[in-house]
Scaffold this motif. Structure first.
Motif, PDB file in Angstrom:
ATOM      1  N   THR A  92      62.585  35.065  20.627  1.00  0.00           N
ATOM      2  CA  THR A  92      61.917  36.200  19.994  1.00  0.00           C
ATOM      3  C   THR A  92      62.942  37.207  19.489  1.00  0.00           C
ATOM      4  O   THR A  92      64.082  37.223  19.936  1.00  0.00           O
ATOM      5  CB  THR A  92      60.925  36.878  20.970  1.00  0.00           C
ATOM      6  N   PHE A  93      62.474  38.028  18.569  1.00  0.00           N
ATOM      7  CA  PHE A  93      63.287  39.120  18.039  1.00  0.00           C
ATOM      8  C   PHE A  93      62.636  40.467  18.376  1.00  0.00           C
ATOM      9  O   PHE A  93      63.149  41.510  18.021  1.00  0.00           O
ATOM     10  CB  PHE A  93      63.430  38.993  16.517  1.00  0.00           C
ATOM     11  N   ASP A  94      61.484  40.425  19.040  1.00  0.00           N
ATOM     12  CA  ASP A  94      60.678  41.611  19.311  1.00  0.00           C
ATOM     13  C   ASP A  94      60.778  42.005  20.782  1.00  0.00           C
ATOM     14  O   ASP A  94      60.369  41.243  21.666  1.00  0.00           O
ATOM     15  CB  ASP A  94      59.216  41.315  18.938  1.00  0.00           C
ATOM     16  N   GLU A 106      72.971  36.973  29.847  1.00  0.00           N
ATOM     17  CA  GLU A 106      73.330  37.033  28.431  1.00  0.00           C
ATOM     18  C   GLU A 106      73.585  35.607  27.953  1.00  0.00           C
ATOM     19  O   GLU A 106      74.155  34.795  28.686  1.00  0.00           O
ATOM     20  CB  GLU A 106      74.592  37.872  28.219  1.00  0.00           C
ATOM     21  N   ILE A 107      73.155  35.317  26.730  1.00  0.00           N
ATOM     22  CA  ILE A 107      73.288  33.973  26.170  1.00  0.00           C
ATOM     23  C   ILE A 107      73.941  34.084  24.796  1.00  0.00           C
ATOM     24  O   ILE A 107      73.546  34.936  23.990  1.00  0.00           O
ATOM     25  CB  ILE A 107      71.905  33.300  25.995  1.00  0.00           C
ATOM     26  N   VAL A 108      74.900  33.214  24.524  1.00  0.00           N
ATOM     27  CA  VAL A 108      75.546  33.156  23.211  1.00  0.00           C
ATOM     28  C   VAL A 108      75.402  31.738  22.677  1.00  0.00           C
ATOM     29  O   VAL A 108      75.595  30.771  23.401  1.00  0.00           O
ATOM     30  CB  VAL A 108      77.040  33.534  23.293  1.00  0.00           C
ATOM     31  N   GLY A 109      75.028  31.646  21.406  1.00  0.00           N
ATOM     32  CA  GLY A 109      74.950  30.351  20.737  1.00  0.00           C
ATOM     33  C   GLY A 109      75.820  30.366  19.505  1.00  0.00           C
ATOM     34  O   GLY A 109      75.745  31.295  18.703  1.00  0.00           O
ATOM     35  N   LEU A 142      65.591  36.981  23.970  1.00  0.00           N
ATOM     36  CA  LEU A 142      65.523  38.048  22.970  1.00  0.00           C
ATOM     37  C   LEU A 142      66.855  38.039  22.222  1.00  0.00           C
ATOM     38  O   LEU A 142      67.902  38.295  22.813  1.00  0.00           O
ATOM     39  CB  LEU A 142      65.293  39.402  23.634  1.00  0.00           C
ATOM     40  N   ILE A 143      66.804  37.695  20.922  1.00  0.00           N
ATOM     41  CA  ILE A 143      68.021  37.711  20.099  1.00  0.00           C
ATOM     42  C   ILE A 143      68.392  39.165  19.843  1.00  0.00           C
ATOM     43  O   ILE A 143      67.578  39.946  19.332  1.00  0.00           O
ATOM     44  CB  ILE A 143      67.821  36.974  18.754  1.00  0.00           C
ATOM     45  N   LEU A 164      75.090  33.766  17.520  1.00  0.00           N
ATOM     46  CA  LEU A 164      73.933  34.544  17.920  1.00  0.00           C
ATOM     47  C   LEU A 164      74.101  34.969  19.373  1.00  0.00           C
ATOM     48  O   LEU A 164      74.591  34.195  20.198  1.00  0.00           O
ATOM     49  CB  LEU A 164      72.645  33.727  17.778  1.00  0.00           C
ATOM     50  N   THR A 165      73.706  36.189  19.657  1.00  0.00           N
ATOM     51  CA  THR A 165      73.776  36.717  21.014  1.00  0.00           C
ATOM     52  C   THR A 165      72.375  37.146  21.423  1.00  0.00           C
ATOM     53  O   THR A 165      71.620  37.674  20.609  1.00  0.00           O
ATOM     54  CB  THR A 165      74.727  37.935  21.068  1.00  0.00           C
ATOM     55  N   GLY A 166      72.040  36.912  22.676  1.00  0.00           N
ATOM     56  CA  GLY A 166      70.733  37.309  23.172  1.00  0.00           C
ATOM     57  C   GLY A 166      70.733  37.488  24.669  1.00  0.00           C
ATOM     58  O   GLY A 166      71.744  37.241  25.345  1.00  0.00           O
TER      59      GLY A 166
END
Length: 172
Positions: A92-94, A106-109, A142-143, A164-166
């Motif tokens: 999601t972006f919201d 934290e997640i990085v792709g 959440l991105i 991308l980081t989220g």
């Protein structure tokens, strides 16, 4: 006198529980409250005796049991057992989608595809993020950086690839 007091306590306890709704979360917890509004993404509620309005994402809610006994169902609990369940992880972006969920990590792709191929690079980066989130038992990401919202595609310099980081979230 004791009978009158007992009757008064019983009457007050019935009146305080009557009219309460119950939000049943996917974690199994129940929130006793009064539901004020259901929006596209959230459920807004107040606790009895308070005026402060709280929000919880529909993504964290299994059902609402209204004081009228009507039940409104929302989500089914998704079980994430590891990386093999990566396709179940929602992106999601919201920020409204994560209300009531617990921050996991934290997640990085990253993807080497950039420039003209940035859309496929973004998909590749998201897939890597979903796998990492599933590995950590998270249900939603959440991105937070690396996405151009106006153009609805990843931010990418020509030839630089996509990053991308989220933040990953779980039910409690």
């Amino acid at each position: 006198m004791k009978q009158i007091f007992a009757l008064l306590v019983l009457t007050l306890s019935i009146s305080t529980t009557y009219g309460q709704d119950k939000i049943v979360k996917l974690s199994g917890d129940t929130i006793k409250c009064k539901v004020k509004e259901i929006t596209d993404n959230n459920i807004k509620y107040i606790y009895e005796g308070e005026e402060l309005l709280y929000n919880i994402s529909k993504n964290a809610v299994k059902e609402i049991i209204f004081s009228s006994s009507r039940v409104q169902k929302f989500s089914k609990r998704v079980i994430i057992n590891g990386e093999e369940d990566w396709e179940k992880v929602i992106i999601t972006f919201d920020k409204k989608d994560i209300d009531g969920l617990v921050e996991c990590c934290e997640i990085v792709g990253k993807s080497s595809k950039g420039g003209v191929a940035s859309v496929s690079g973004g998909k590749s980066a998201m897939k890597k993020m979903q796998k990492k989130a599933a590995e950590n038992g998270a249900h939603i990401i959440l991105i937070t950086d690396g996405w151009h919202h106006e153009k609805n595609k990843p931010i990418s310099g020509y030839g630089r690839g996509v990053k991308l980081t989220g933040t990953a979230y779980k039910y409690e």
